[in-house]
Design a protein around this motif. Structure first.
Motif, mmCIF file in Angstrom:
data_model
loop_
_atom_site.group_PDB
_atom_site.id
_atom_site.type_symbol
_atom_site.label_atom_id
_atom_site.label_comp_id
_atom_site.label_asym_id
_atom_site.label_seq_id
_atom_site.Cartn_x
_atom_site.Cartn_y
_atom_site.Cartn_z
ATOM 1 N N TYR A 141 0.775 -1.266 0.183
ATOM 2 C CA TYR A 141 -0.115 0.078 -0.001
ATOM 3 C C TYR A 141 0.699 1.181 0.002
ATOM 4 O O TYR A 141 0.558 2.286 -0.867
ATOM 5 N N SER A 142 1.957 1.297 0.866
ATOM 6 C CA SER A 142 2.717 2.523 0.818
ATOM 7 C C SER A 142 3.337 2.806 -0.450
ATOM 8 O O SER A 142 3.667 3.834 -0.999
ATOM 9 N N ASP A 143 3.727 1.414 -1.383
ATOM 10 C CA ASP A 143 4.387 1.870 -2.661
ATOM 11 C C ASP A 143 3.414 2.226 -3.554
ATOM 12 O O ASP A 143 3.660 3.102 -4.443
ATOM 13 N N LEU A 144 2.317 1.847 -3.329
ATOM 14 C CA LEU A 144 0.994 2.602 -4.328
ATOM 15 C C LEU A 144 0.832 4.071 -4.205
ATOM 16 O O LEU A 144 0.799 4.880 -5.106
ATOM 17 N N LYS A 145 0.940 4.428 -2.933
ATOM 18 C CA LYS A 145 1.011 5.978 -2.326
ATOM 19 C C LYS A 145 2.161 6.502 -2.989
ATOM 20 O O LYS A 145 1.861 7.794 -3.455
ATOM 21 N N ASN A 146 3.227 5.990 -2.946
ATOM 22 C CA ASN A 146 4.417 6.811 -3.526
ATOM 23 C C ASN A 146 4.312 6.904 -5.008
ATOM 24 O O ASN A 146 4.585 7.984 -5.595
ATOM 25 N N ARG A 147 3.633 5.885 -5.702
ATOM 26 C CA ARG A 147 3.567 6.035 -7.421
ATOM 27 C C ARG A 147 2.515 6.980 -7.550
ATOM 28 O O ARG A 147 2.751 7.642 -8.663
ATOM 29 N N ILE A 148 1.554 7.122 -6.820
ATOM 30 C CA ILE A 148 0.525 8.162 -6.881
ATOM 31 C C ILE A 148 1.093 9.519 -6.709
ATOM 32 O O ILE A 148 0.976 10.600 -7.680
ATOM 33 N N VAL A 163 -7.475 5.430 -10.533
ATOM 34 C CA VAL A 163 -7.289 4.710 -9.338
ATOM 35 C C VAL A 163 -8.708 4.073 -9.165
ATOM 36 O O VAL A 163 -9.886 4.988 -9.246
ATOM 37 N N ARG A 164 -9.023 2.878 -8.847
ATOM 38 C CA ARG A 164 -10.257 2.236 -8.384
ATOM 39 C C ARG A 164 -9.895 1.802 -6.964
ATOM 40 O O ARG A 164 -9.010 1.171 -6.623
ATOM 41 N N GLU A 191 -6.744 1.119 6.358
ATOM 42 C CA GLU A 191 -7.495 2.299 6.667
ATOM 43 C C GLU A 191 -6.948 3.567 6.746
ATOM 44 O O GLU A 191 -5.887 3.936 7.545
ATOM 45 N N ASP A 192 -7.017 4.322 5.765
ATOM 46 C CA ASP A 192 -5.818 5.717 5.792
ATOM 47 C C ASP A 192 -6.977 7.005 5.175
ATOM 48 O O ASP A 192 -7.256 6.748 4.163
ATOM 49 N N ASP A 193 -6.964 8.112 5.932
ATOM 50 C CA ASP A 193 -7.780 8.989 5.460
ATOM 51 C C ASP A 193 -6.938 10.003 4.381
ATOM 52 O O ASP A 193 -7.469 10.954 4.158
ATOM 53 N N GLN A 194 -5.745 9.758 4.317
ATOM 54 C CA GLN A 194 -4.825 10.527 3.342
ATOM 55 C C GLN A 194 -4.845 10.257 1.887
ATOM 56 O O GLN A 194 -4.383 10.937 1.054
ATOM 57 N N LEU A 195 -5.670 8.762 1.712
ATOM 58 C CA LEU A 195 -5.378 8.544 0.032
ATOM 59 C C LEU A 195 -6.288 9.519 -0.710
ATOM 60 O O LEU A 195 -5.803 10.188 -1.902
ATOM 61 N N VAL A 196 -7.486 9.901 -0.401
ATOM 62 C CA VAL A 196 -8.419 10.584 -1.119
ATOM 63 C C VAL A 196 -7.706 11.975 -1.342
ATOM 64 O O VAL A 196 -7.668 12.667 -2.422
ATOM 65 N N PRO A 197 -7.317 12.709 -0.403
ATOM 66 C CA PRO A 197 -6.902 14.167 -0.344
ATOM 67 C C PRO A 197 -5.397 14.088 -1.346
ATOM 68 O O PRO A 197 -5.314 14.945 -2.246
ATOM 69 N N LEU A 198 -4.736 12.864 -1.291
ATOM 70 C CA LEU A 198 -3.677 12.772 -2.123
ATOM 71 C C LEU A 198 -4.057 12.627 -3.658
ATOM 72 O O LEU A 198 -3.282 13.346 -4.451
ATOM 73 N N LEU A 199 -5.110 12.030 -3.946
ATOM 74 C CA LEU A 199 -5.543 11.709 -5.361
ATOM 75 C C LEU A 199 -5.908 12.978 -5.807
ATOM 76 O O LEU A 199 -5.933 13.583 -6.858
ATOM 77 N N GLU A 200 -6.817 13.911 -4.894
ATOM 78 C CA GLU A 200 -7.229 15.389 -5.406
ATOM 79 C C GLU A 200 -6.089 16.510 -5.483
ATOM 80 O O GLU A 200 -6.140 17.200 -6.330
ATOM 81 N N ALA A 201 -4.980 16.286 -4.780
ATOM 82 C CA ALA A 201 -4.008 16.984 -4.812
ATOM 83 C C ALA A 201 -3.486 17.035 -6.138
ATOM 84 O O ALA A 201 -2.651 17.795 -6.610
ATOM 85 N N ARG A 202 -3.277 15.521 -6.642
ATOM 86 C CA ARG A 202 -2.433 15.285 -7.718
ATOM 87 C C ARG A 202 -3.494 15.278 -9.112
ATOM 88 O O ARG A 202 -3.060 14.780 -10.028
#
Length: 677
Positions: A56-63, A71-72, A101-112
């Motif tokens: 999961y951490s590697d996925l966030k780094n790629r995003i 992203v789905r 369970e991470d609240d940072q994924l959606v904000p990261l997607l919107e930021a990018r």
């Protein structure tokens, strides 16, 4: 005469099937298999690729690195689609990670500015796509199974494989069977029951349920069973004992049940089980080696079925075997195979009748005497005689003759007994000379001793694999008992070759090795089995004779039941018997030294010397070929002295430069073998 009424007679209908006339199975084809491999390759090329699973951490780094195009988000997994630049560089098309369970994924997607959407977890299309190769393999297996078994389905392996001959008959009658008159008389009762059951039911008689045909291979057991069905005009079920048992557990018992169900519905009929020993071998007291007991389950089912049907139905079970000693005792008790019919080797009149049957389709020459051939072929069974006439016909055809003559028959006998001629085999002059004197010694002794079988032919032409020549003796009649003097004369004939070599060359060769082996075996039987020793008296020291088949199946040899002192006496008696006979043979050949020289030179010159020429060289009158008077034997032995003596007699002139023909024919014939030292 009206046909009798049997139960189930009205349900016979159109059950008649021509033997061997069913649907021909199609040839096996590789095209369906190649097509399947092609489909699997296309699926691998055109099908969707599986996503690469990453943390999961590697996925966030790629995003964060803007490597994700979309992203789905699912309930348990997250899938990211790579950008075009990543795919062109050889990277994966998709990444997948387990959801955290991470609240940072959606904000990261919107930021990018990465678009995202929900994903349904139940993807039945992918599941079906993954199972498709397995389904194709199963479908191919079913297709090929149906192709190879066009009359059966996948779940019908328990059906009986019996070949059925219907009411039109087997096409074989008792007139087509010869040489087994006693067996035909026994089986005539079965035919009468199937034709007129009321004749037996009136007196309360019950016909035997099972008839077991016992005899050596080639004596006509299967032909006799077909003749019974042909005479009675009933349905004939034919199956081999080996066809019941296969790799699937329970198939044999199921086939037995199905066979008897078919037979009961088509009564009156005959069930013929060929090679019954493959199915009815004696059950072991315990399965010590593990494994399955499929054969024993099949045998148990056969025993139950034979007990469970009404003999009034008109179902007769016939079996055939040449190994009755290994059958299960429960199979031979009254109520099952309760009648045993011996189909033995034919005598001279039986052989003549068999030759007449097989000669019907062959053009015979005017010099061909079937009666003389019958007298010359003791021990031959029906299959041997048919093969003999066929070989003679083949020889006549190769020579472009209009008919089969006595010369072709003589050569066919030599070919069957001694093997094919090897005229191109290179033998040096020294060995050829040794062979000639060796064979001459056998022949002279055979003519000088009073009870030996007359010599028919001597040859030093190589035959077979390692045969350098042979001396052929033909008995003048069928024998069941041999006296001590006759056995002594047979030992003398066996020693004639070795003694001739010693007299002429003052040396012995390896060619007499098997001679001595057979001489010792015969002498030991005289001393330990037949009570022919003066010192030991009329006692049997060999114990019960074990059959060859039981020894092959692991049976323990009979243990010695006498002391060391007795063993030394036995050895002394055997040695004295052989040495005394050796000196007797030396005196015979020394007195006939001139005859030995003339006969050996004639063999070296002509390679073959017949009976008339041999007697001329020895100064004896020509032998007449009139049949000898019949010998009356009140009680022919089965396993006693007569049986053992006959076995010894069948190998009377074999040595290592002289080897015996197959036991099925030509008793007393021999062929020469060379042995390397």
């Amino acid at each position: 005469m009206a046909q009798p009424e049997f139960p189930n007679e009205r349900r016979r209908g159109d059950r008649r099937q021509r033997a061997g006339g069913g649907i021909k199975p199609p040839r096996f084809s590789m095209w369906p298999l190649l097509a399947l491999f092609g489909v699997l390759i296309l699926m691998n090329v055109l099908g969707p690729t599986r996503p690469t699973k990453i943390p999961y951490s590697d996925l966030k780094n790629r995003i964060s690195a803007r490597q994700a195009e979309k992203v789905r988000i699912g309930a348990t997994t997250i899938e990211a689609i790579a950008t075009d630049s990543i795919r062109k560089a050889g990277g994966p098309e998709r990444w997948r990670a387990d959801k955290v369970e991470d609240d940072q994924l959606v904000p990261l997607l919107e930021a990018r500015n990465v678009p995202y959407e929900g994903m349904a977890e139940a993807r039945w299309g992918m599941v079906i796509w993954g199972l498709l190769p397995l389904l194709l393999l199963v479908g191919l297996w079913v297709f090929m199974f149906r192709r190879m078994n066009p009359t059966q389905g996948v779940l019908t392996v328990g059906k009986s494989k019996a070949r059925i001959v219907g009411e039109e008959g087997t096409g074989v009658s008792f007139d087509d069977v010869a040489g087994v008159d006693e067996a035909k008389v026994e089986l005539q009762e079965i035919v009468e029951f199937l034709k007129t059951p009321d004749k037996f039911a009136r007196l309360g008689a019950k016909i035997p349920k099972g008839v077991l045909l016992v005899g050596p291979p080639g004596t006509g057991k299967t032909l006799l069973a077909r003749a019974v069905a042909g005479e009675a005009g009933v349905t004939f079920f034919s199956i081999s004992g080996a066809e019941f048992v296969e790799m699937f557990v329970g198939v044999g018992a199921a086939r037995v049940r199905d066979l008897f169900a078919q037979a009961k519905s088509q009564a009156p009929c005959i069930i013929f089980i060929d090679e019954l020993d493959a199915l009815g071998k004696a059950r072991s007291p315990g399965n010590m080696l593990g494994g399955n007991d499929e054969r024993e389950q099949t045998l148990n089912q056969l025993l139950v079925e034979m007990d469970g049907f009404d003999p009034r139905l008109g179902v007769i079970i016939m079996g055939a075997t040449n190994r009755p000693e290994i059958l299960d005792p429960a199979l031979l008790r009254p109520g099952r195979f309760d009648r045993q019919v011996l189909v033995d080797r034919p005598d001279v009149s039986g052989r003549l009748a068999i030759l007449k049957i097989h000669a019907q389709g062959i053009t015979l020459g005017p010099d061909l005497d079937l009666e003389r051939i019958a007298r010359r072929t003791p021990g031959f069974v029906g299959a041997d005689l048919a093969n003999l006439l066929n070989e003679a016909a083949l020889l006549a055809a190769r020579r472009d003759k209009a008919s089969v003559g006595m010369q072709e028959v003589d050569e066919a006998v030599d070919r069957i007994v001694a093997g094919l001629e090897k005229r191109n085999r290179l033998i040096n002059d020294k060995e050829r000379t040794i062979v000639a004197y060796h064979e001459a010694g056998h022949a002279i002794v055979a003519e000088r001793v009073p009870t030996a079988d007359p010599v028919h032919k001597i040859s030093i032409i190589p035959r077979g694999v390692a045969a350098l020549g042979y001396t052929q003796q033909l008995p003048t009649e069928d024998r069941y008992l041999l006296q001590k003097q006759e056995l002594m004369d047979r030992i003398a004939v066996l020693l004639g070759g070795r003694v001739a070599e010693e007299i002429v060359f003052n040396e012995i060769s390896t060619g007499a090795g098997n001679d001595l082996e057979r001489v010792t075996e015969l002498a030991r039987s005289m001393v330990t089995e037949y009570g022919m020793s003066r010192e030991l008296g009329p006692v049997n020291l060999a114990g019960p004779r074990r059959t060859q088949f039981l020894q092959q199946d692991g049976g323990m040899p009979a243990q010695r039941n006498y002391s060391e002192e007795t063993a030394r006496e036995i050895d002394g008696e055997i040695r004295g018997l052989i040495e005394g006979t050796y000196e007797r043979v030396r005196r015979i050949l020394t007195a006939d030294r001139d005859v030995l020289e003339v006969l050996a030179r004639r063999l070296l010159e002509k390679e073959v010397v017949d009976e008339a020429e041999l007697r001329e060289i020895m100064g004896l009158p020509p032998r007449t070929h009139e049949p000898p008077p019949e010998r009356v034997v009140e009680t022919p032995p089965v396993n006693g002295a007569g049986g053992g003596v006959q076995a010894a007699a069948s190998s009377a002139t074999r040595d290592d430069t002289v080897a015996q023909p197959p036991s099925r024919g030509g008793r007393g014939s021999s062929r020469k073998r060379g042995r390397q030292p």
